[in-house]
Write a protein that holds these residues in place. Sequence first.
Motif, mmCIF file in Angstrom:
data_model
loop_
_atom_site.group_PDB
_atom_site.id
_atom_site.type_symbol
_atom_site.label_atom_id
_atom_site.label_comp_id
_atom_site.label_asym_id
_atom_site.label_seq_id
_atom_site.Cartn_x
_atom_site.Cartn_y
_atom_site.Cartn_z
ATOM 1 N N ARG A 88 0.853 -1.143 0.086
ATOM 2 C CA ARG A 88 0.001 0.102 -0.185
ATOM 3 C C ARG A 88 0.823 1.166 -0.029
ATOM 4 N NH1 ARG A 88 -5.034 1.051 0.398
ATOM 5 N NH2 ARG A 88 -5.724 -0.823 1.067
ATOM 6 N N ASP A 139 -6.826 -2.547 -3.371
ATOM 7 C CA ASP A 139 -7.957 -2.147 -2.939
ATOM 8 C C ASP A 139 -9.046 -3.151 -3.598
ATOM 9 O OD1 ASP A 139 -7.530 -0.257 -1.347
ATOM 10 O OD2 ASP A 139 -7.943 1.637 -2.452
ATOM 11 N N ALA A 176 0.544 3.749 -2.925
ATOM 12 C CA ALA A 176 0.160 5.222 -2.702
ATOM 13 C C ALA A 176 1.196 6.154 -3.076
ATOM 14 C CB ALA A 176 -0.393 5.144 -1.149
ATOM 15 N N ALA A 177 2.420 5.909 -3.096
ATOM 16 C CA ALA A 177 3.444 6.722 -3.587
ATOM 17 C C ALA A 177 3.275 6.895 -5.241
ATOM 18 C CB ALA A 177 4.588 6.351 -3.024
ATOM 19 N N ARG A 178 2.837 5.920 -5.861
ATOM 20 C CA ARG A 178 2.712 5.885 -7.113
ATOM 21 C C ARG A 178 1.386 6.468 -7.648
ATOM 22 N NH1 ARG A 178 3.521 0.915 -9.918
ATOM 23 N NH2 ARG A 178 4.506 2.003 -11.676
ATOM 24 N N HIS A 179 0.409 6.789 -6.634
ATOM 25 C CA HIS A 179 -0.947 6.965 -7.037
ATOM 26 C C HIS A 179 -1.606 5.841 -7.671
ATOM 27 C CE1 HIS A 179 0.077 10.968 -5.350
ATOM 28 N NE2 HIS A 179 1.002 10.914 -6.304
ATOM 29 N N ASP A 180 -1.275 4.723 -7.277
ATOM 30 C CA ASP A 180 -2.119 3.516 -7.882
ATOM 31 C C ASP A 180 -2.288 2.430 -6.840
ATOM 32 O OD1 ASP A 180 -2.626 1.720 -10.217
ATOM 33 O OD2 ASP A 180 -0.705 0.968 -10.262
ATOM 34 N N VAL A 181 -3.258 2.751 -5.949
ATOM 35 C CA VAL A 181 -3.755 1.885 -4.785
ATOM 36 C C VAL A 181 -4.965 1.197 -5.286
ATOM 37 C CG1 VAL A 181 -4.611 1.902 -2.474
ATOM 38 C CG2 VAL A 181 -2.789 3.491 -3.243
ATOM 39 N N GLU A 182 -5.585 1.239 -6.379
ATOM 40 C CA GLU A 182 -6.754 0.755 -6.932
ATOM 41 C C GLU A 182 -6.555 -0.691 -6.787
ATOM 42 O OE1 GLU A 182 -10.255 0.964 -10.473
ATOM 43 O OE2 GLU A 182 -8.786 2.373 -10.300
#
Length: 130
Positions: free
Chosen positions: A37, A50, A41-47
Amino acid sequence: MIDEIFLAVATAIATQTGSSLATAATGGVTSLVRLVRAKLAARHDVEPLDNALEPGAGDDQVNDLANAINSAAAEDQRFATELRAAWTQYQTQINAHDHAIVNNYAPGVENVTNISGDVGTLNIGRDRQR
């Protein structure tokens, strides 16, 4: 091609978080989730993470997460090393508990069959043709 370890991590995250494994093993999955995570999150790619954590997540969600992990690891060798170490620690924790199921992915092996019973587990795999 997705690294087998990262596929195993994605599979563990998607399948073990919803199960009732021993506390130490669940803690190991939690550690994997936190590490993944933070990186995603640092890559703005948490989807993808999730989606894999949703009840009923399937192969598509696992593969999406594995791809996201693989991409992040390709860009950041430190993350790749930390994740491999966390995976090794997770396997050690889960192997320490009776009746746990662990999927071990060895490079070069495909079509693995797992047969479990009261007396133990037998894993049969076939070497990939190179």
